[in-house]
Design an enzyme around this catalytic site. Structure first.
Site, PDB file in Angstrom:
ATOM      1  N   ARG A   1      -0.028   7.692  -2.657  1.00 34.89           N
ATOM      2  CA  ARG A   1       0.495   8.780  -1.820  1.00 34.89           C
ATOM      3  C   ARG A   1       1.952   9.085  -2.149  1.00 34.89           C
ATOM      4  NH1 ARG A   1      -1.232   6.071   3.523  1.00 34.89           N
ATOM      5  NH2 ARG A   1      -1.834   4.469   2.005  1.00 34.89           N
ATOM      6  N   TRP A   2       2.701   8.041  -2.468  1.00 40.48           N
ATOM      7  CA  TRP A   2       4.106   8.244  -2.827  1.00 40.48           C
ATOM      8  C   TRP A   2       4.199   9.173  -4.037  1.00 40.48           C
ATOM      9  CZ3 TRP A   2       7.124   7.249  -7.145  1.00 40.48           C
ATOM     10  CH2 TRP A   2       8.512   7.265  -6.949  1.00 40.48           C
TER      11      TRP A   2
ATOM     12  N   SER B   1      -7.568  -5.354  -5.165  1.00 42.65           N
ATOM     13  CA  SER B   1      -8.638  -5.950  -4.356  1.00 42.65           C
ATOM     14  C   SER B   1      -9.972  -5.899  -5.098  1.00 42.65           C
ATOM     15  CB  SER B   1      -8.767  -5.193  -3.026  1.00 42.65           C
ATOM     16  OG  SER B   1      -9.407  -3.945  -3.234  1.00 42.65           O
TER      17      SER B   1
ATOM     18  N   ARG C   1      -0.835   9.206  -9.934  1.00 44.53           N
ATOM     19  CA  ARG C   1      -0.823   7.983  -9.117  1.00 44.53           C
ATOM     20  C   ARG C   1      -0.161   6.799  -9.841  1.00 44.53           C
ATOM     21  NH1 ARG C   1      -4.109   7.647  -4.756  1.00 44.53           N
ATOM     22  NH2 ARG C   1      -4.368   5.435  -5.123  1.00 44.53           N
TER      23      ARG C   1
ATOM     24  N   ASP D   1       0.830  -1.212   0.000  1.00 43.59           N
ATOM     25  CA  ASP D   1       0.000   0.000   0.000  1.00 43.59           C
ATOM     26  C   ASP D   1       0.863   1.261   0.000  1.00 43.59           C
ATOM     27  OD1 ASP D   1      -2.361   1.410  -0.002  1.00 43.59           O
ATOM     28  OD2 ASP D   1      -2.683   1.256   2.162  1.00 43.59           O
ATOM     29  N   GLY D   2       0.317   2.321  -0.558  1.00 39.18           N
ATOM     30  CA  GLY D   2       0.995   3.621  -0.489  1.00 39.18           C
ATOM     31  C   GLY D   2       1.541   4.128  -1.816  1.00 39.18           C
TER      32      GLY D   2
ATOM     33  N   HIS E   1       2.421   3.452  -9.012  1.00 37.14           N
ATOM     34  CA  HIS E   1       2.196   2.024  -9.279  1.00 37.14           C
ATOM     35  C   HIS E   1       3.364   1.433 -10.072  1.00 37.14           C
ATOM     36  CE1 HIS E   1      -1.647   2.271  -7.465  1.00 37.14           C
ATOM     37  NE2 HIS E   1      -2.226   2.968  -8.410  1.00 37.14           N
TER      38      HIS E   1
ATOM     39  N   LEU F   1      11.110 -20.278  -5.113  1.00 40.09           N
ATOM     40  CA  LEU F   1      10.176 -19.352  -4.451  1.00 40.09           C
ATOM     41  C   LEU F   1       8.796 -19.509  -5.069  1.00 40.09           C
ATOM     42  CD1 LEU F   1       9.799 -16.847  -2.497  1.00 40.09           C
ATOM     43  CD2 LEU F   1      10.064 -15.431  -4.544  1.00 40.09           C
TER      44      LEU F   1
HETATM   45  C1  IPE Z   1      -5.428  -2.693  -0.174  1.00 38.60           C
HETATM   46  O1  IPE Z   1      -5.099  -1.362  -0.325  1.00 38.60           O
HETATM   47  C2  IPE Z   1      -5.417  -3.392  -1.497  1.00 38.60           C
HETATM   48  C3  IPE Z   1      -4.113  -3.561  -2.113  1.00 38.60           C
HETATM   49  C4  IPE Z   1      -2.958  -3.237  -1.594  1.00 38.60           C
HETATM   50  C5  IPE Z   1      -4.122  -4.165  -3.419  1.00 38.60           C
HETATM   51  P1  IPE Z   1      -6.237  -0.230  -0.484  1.00 38.60           P
HETATM   52  O2  IPE Z   1      -5.497   1.047  -0.604  1.00 38.60           O
HETATM   53  O3  IPE Z   1      -7.152  -0.586  -1.566  1.00 38.60           O
HETATM   54  O4  IPE Z   1      -7.000  -0.346   0.901  1.00 38.60           O
HETATM   55  P2  IPE Z   1      -7.858   0.737   1.702  1.00 38.60           P
HETATM   56  O5  IPE Z   1      -8.859   1.296   0.735  1.00 38.60           O
HETATM   57  O6  IPE Z   1      -6.898   1.777   2.169  1.00 38.60           O
HETATM   58  O7  IPE Z   1      -8.463  -0.006   2.829  1.00 38.60           O
HETATM   59  C1  IPE Z   2      -1.548   0.244  -3.292  1.00 35.40           C
HETATM   60  O1  IPE Z   2      -1.339   1.605  -3.349  1.00 35.40           O
HETATM   61  C2  IPE Z   2      -1.775  -0.380  -4.640  1.00 35.40           C
HETATM   62  C3  IPE Z   2      -3.183  -0.726  -4.916  1.00 35.40           C
HETATM   63  C4  IPE Z   2      -4.153  -0.701  -4.057  1.00 35.40           C
HETATM   64  C5  IPE Z   2      -3.492  -1.142  -6.263  1.00 35.40           C
HETATM   65  P1  IPE Z   2      -2.544   2.630  -3.337  1.00 35.40           P
HETATM   66  O2  IPE Z   2      -2.909   2.936  -4.744  1.00 35.40           O
HETATM   67  O3  IPE Z   2      -3.669   2.164  -2.494  1.00 35.40           O
HETATM   68  O4  IPE Z   2      -1.845   3.883  -2.676  1.00 35.40           O
HETATM   69  P2  IPE Z   2      -2.488   4.901  -1.635  1.00 35.40           P
HETATM   70  O5  IPE Z   2      -3.000   4.090  -0.494  1.00 35.40           O
HETATM   71  O6  IPE Z   2      -3.589   5.618  -2.342  1.00 35.40           O
HETATM   72  O7  IPE Z   2      -1.364   5.778  -1.258  1.00 35.40           O
HETATM   73 MG    MG Z   3      -4.097   2.399  -0.531  1.00 40.87          MG
END
Ligand code: IPE
Ligand code: IPE
Ligand code: MG
Length: 235
Positions: free
Chosen positions: A17-18, A58, A26, A13-14, A30, A124
């Site tokens: 925001r990064w 997800s 965004r 996750d993140g 990714h 792995l």
């Molecule tokens: C969880 O992250 C799903 C994945 C990392 C693929 P999200 O960014 O979708 O989760 P929420 O919305 O913060 O709970």
């Molecule tokens: C996780 O990063 C990747 C996916 C959920 C596909 P996010 O896209 O959720 O990044 P944030 O949480 O918005 O920073």
């Molecule tokens: Mg996220």
């Protein structure tokens, strides 16, 4: 002491925001995130990890803009095409969990292709969760079991924890020893709900595009100091 974790699952996750923190779209996050996946896959076996399961998309992520969703799907396809050779030479077996029917047929074909191509690799086990939701996975498994009951193939009394586990997408995987979530969020967001019943959790403040092999190594070494009791008492 727990020893090293054999199965590590990561909620990556993140990325968004990064990127936005740097004033970028965004999708740039990714893309950087996908580069991190390569590095983490490469270093995992050296840390004693035999199973690595990563959450890439997800069942709730469809709520995002069409642009972001399509961008992610393109990245998944590109990852498979570009990494096929490297994964094979590194002894990585790749699998996917999640509901596939909603994905582009071409992506589904690539997923099946790489699963087949890497099936004999043993160094792995890399499992990528795409269109994965723990609740969806359990509901799909229950539907399969209900059909077996209806056809007379399965007695309701035969449905136990093992039977349900064997019907989930993760039927070929052990339960995760350690679940890591990056980016400072302390929630599970529908990941491996059934399988993580006794997993250890680590919530790291690091955003996924900044998650280096060094960060992983530190988390793995911390895990070694934990005591897992599985409901029993220390003897
Ligand atoms: C969880 O992250 C799903 C994945 C990392 C693929 P999200 O960014 O979708 O989760 P929420 O919305 O913060 O709970
Ligand atoms: C996780 O990063 C990747 C996916 C959920 C596909 P996010 O896209 O959720 O990044 P944030 O949480 O918005 O920073
Ligand atoms: Mg996220």
């Amino acid at each position: 002491m727990a020893g090293g974790p054999e199965h590590v699952a990561i909620i990556m996750d993140g990325n968004g925001r990064w990127a936005t923190g740097k004033g970028w779209p965004r999708l740039v996050g990714h893309r950087k995130g996908a580069e991190r996946v390569k590095e983490i896959v490469r270093c995992a076996p050296d840390l004693g990890i035999r199973w690595l399961t990563i959450y890439a998309f997800s069942t709730e992520n469809w709520k995002r803009s069409t642009r972001e969703v399509l961008g992610l799907m393109t990245l998944f396809a590109r990852y498979i095409q570009r990494e096929a050779e490297g994964l094979s030479s590194e002894g990585v077996r790749m699998r996917f969990i999640g509901e596939r029917k909603r994905l582009d047929p071409r992506l589904q074909d690539l997923m099946a292709w790489i699963e087949e191509r890497t099936r004999n690799n043993t160094r792995l086990n890399l499992t990528v969760a795409i269109n994965y939701g723990g609740r969806d996975e359990i509901a799909r498994a229950i539907r399969i079991l209900a059909q077996r009951v209806e056809s007379g193939e399965l007695a309701p009394d035969a449905i136990d924890e093992v039977c349900l586990s064997d019907t989930l997408d993760t039927r070929d995987l052990p339960d995760p020893d350690l679940v890591i979530r990056t980016s400072g969020e302390s929630r599970v967001s529908n990941f491996l709900l059934w399988q993580s019943a006794y997993s250890e959790y680590e919530f790291s403040p690091v955003l996924w595009p900044d998650f280096t092999p060094e960060v992983l190594a530190e988390i793995v070494s911390r895990y070694g100091h934990r005591e897992r009791r599985f409901g029993g008492v220390r003897v």
